[in-house]
Design a protein around this motif. Structure first.
Motif, PDB file in Angstrom:
ATOM      1  N   VAL A   1       0.835  -1.202   0.000  1.00 26.96           N
ATOM      2  CA  VAL A   1       0.000   0.000   0.000  1.00 26.96           C
ATOM      3  C   VAL A   1       0.871   1.254   0.000  1.00 26.96           C
ATOM      4  N   THR A   2       0.666   2.075  -1.021  1.00 27.34           N
ATOM      5  CA  THR A   2       1.316   3.376  -1.134  1.00 27.34           C
ATOM      6  C   THR A   2       0.269   4.397  -1.544  1.00 27.34           C
ATOM      7  N   ARG A   3       0.629   5.673  -1.477  1.00 24.33           N
ATOM      8  CA  ARG A   3      -0.302   6.707  -1.936  1.00 24.33           C
ATOM      9  C   ARG A   3      -0.610   6.539  -3.418  1.00 24.33           C
ATOM     10  N   GLU A   4       0.423   6.263  -4.218  1.00 25.46           N
ATOM     11  CA  GLU A   4       0.209   6.060  -5.653  1.00 25.46           C
ATOM     12  C   GLU A   4      -0.669   4.831  -5.895  1.00 25.46           C
ATOM     13  N   GLY A   5      -0.476   3.803  -5.071  1.00 20.33           N
ATOM     14  CA  GLY A   5      -1.300   2.603  -5.199  1.00 20.33           C
ATOM     15  C   GLY A   5      -2.749   2.873  -4.861  1.00 20.33           C
ATOM     16  N   LEU A   6      -2.994   3.697  -3.837  1.00 20.57           N
ATOM     17  CA  LEU A   6      -4.373   4.076  -3.499  1.00 20.57           C
ATOM     18  C   LEU A   6      -5.025   4.805  -4.664  1.00 20.57           C
ATOM     19  N   ILE A   7      -4.303   5.728  -5.284  1.00 22.24           N
ATOM     20  CA  ILE A   7      -4.844   6.449  -6.441  1.00 22.24           C
ATOM     21  C   ILE A   7      -5.195   5.468  -7.556  1.00 22.24           C
ATOM     22  N   THR A   8      -4.283   4.538  -7.838  1.00 20.99           N
ATOM     23  CA  THR A   8      -4.547   3.523  -8.871  1.00 20.99           C
ATOM     24  C   THR A   8      -5.752   2.665  -8.503  1.00 20.99           C
TER      25      THR A   8
END
Length: 375
Positions: A327-334
């Protein structure tokens, strides 16, 4: 514990710093969502209700094994932009994973540039202002329909009834002007203009001059774009001045808060809604929400604002579930962008890499003389 203004003013500092206490003993720390919202002042019920609904969902989610907990670190901004900006800087400095559930247009406008600059997801602000939607930002996601959508439905309903002399009472800030722009746009498409305009300052209920100006114009209806205390004060004073027309409000007013302020004076007041009714068991999300409320116990109440908080947390967690890999911020956006026409108990959510507005759902509700809300 019942959440009210006193509890929030006393507990905000401690609760905001106590994220570790919300997590079960586990190898990973919880994912922290930073929220700046009014927990004191004239708009406090909006912040309290939204937070209660979001926490209701997250408490249920965190009780399930197999994932990192998600917690909200909240700070009180009193619905003031400068305080919100300071809170947002603190939340970013404290490394909040995402910013979530900000309440209001002027406050969200103060916070969003900071989130965009820091590339932190800014999710489900409780506002329908177009200035937060255009231009498009990769890290900003909206759950609710816009004020343009809400005011278009209001104007359509009024003109369908033959009521074309429409006045606007609005808060003298970015929120009020966003709503005014929506009403003006909808009227212009029918070759109409507002019959009268009057304002109130943010966090004020001094409406005497506004009432005098609008009542003198004798409009068929008044569209209100302000917070619940000033809208309630306007309705009471306008009726005392002999005004017999109809009052329409956009969803930000906080329907339950407005009904509570008005009591029996709320009879016939109309409010647009951007989530399904929390009182109509025909909606799957309503049944789920109320079942969760019953199982949780406590004093959280079912209302439109708490249901919106519940839905916002549910959608965010779905984005986390869909995030690829760690889980990363970029992953949340995706993950959020992959949600396409998904039903959340009958409330459809659609995002994409170029669309970060989940819903255009809008319907009308009416407050009754005994304080209930009908849709």
């Amino acid at each position: 514990m019942k959440l009210n203004r006193r509890h929030f003013s006393i507990a905000t500092g401690a609760a905001a710093l106590a994220g570790a206490n919300w997590a079960r003993a586990q190898s990973e720390t919880p994912i922290i969502l930073g929220q700046s919202a009014p927990f004191t002042g004239p708009a406090a019920q909006l912040g309290i209700q939204f937070y209660e609904g979001a926490k209701l969902f997250l408490d249920q989610y965190n009780a399930q094994p197999g994932h990192r907990d998600v917690a909200i670190k909240f700070l009180d901004d009193g619905y003031e932009p400068d305080r919100c900006a300071a809170n947002t800087k603190k939340l970013i400095d404290d490394d909040a994973f995402a910013l979530f559930g900000y309440i209001g247009t002027p406050t969200s406008l103060a916070a969003m540039p900071l989130a965009v600059n820091a590339k932190i997801p800014f999710i489900a602000p409780f506002t329908g202002a177009m200035a937060l939607r255009e231009p498009f930002h990769k890290n900003v996601f909206h759950l609710r329909a816009s004020y343009n959508d809400e005011t278009a439905l209001i104007v359509k309903q009024l003109t369908h009834l033959g009521l074309k002399k429409i006045a606007v009472f609005y808060q003298n800030d970015a929120y009020g002007k966003a709503g005014l722009d929506g009403v003006t746009l909808a009227l212009s498409q029918m070759d109409l203009k507002p019959a009268a305009l009057a304002t109130v300052e943010r966090n004020s209920a001094d409406v005497s001059a506004a009432v005098k100006s609008i009542v003198a114009a004798r409009p068929d209806a008044v569209v209100q774009v302000s917070a619940y205390k000033s809208c309630a004060a306007f309705i009471r004073e306008a009726r005392k001045a002999g005004y017999g027309g109809t009052f329409f409000n956009v969803s930000f007013v906080g329907t339950q808060a407005l009904a509570d302020e008005l009591g029996k004076d709320g009879a016939g007041v109309v409010v647009t809604q951007v989530v399904p009714s929390p009182y109509n068991a025909a909606n799957g999300i309503t049944r789920e929400f109320n079942d969760t409320l019953r199982k949780a116990g406590g004093n959280t109440k079912a209302n439109f604002s708490s249901l919106e908080g519940y839905l916002a947390a549910k959608v965010l967690v779905e984005g986390l579930r869909r995030a690829p890999g760690k889980v990363t911020r970029e992953g949340l956006i995706t993950g959020l962008e992959s949600i396409d026409r998904q039903q959340f108990g009958g409330f459809e959510v659609s995002f994409s890499p170029r669309n970060h507005v989940a819903s255009k759902f809008v319907e009308l509700s009416m407050i009754t003389g005994d304080g209930r809300i009908r849709t």
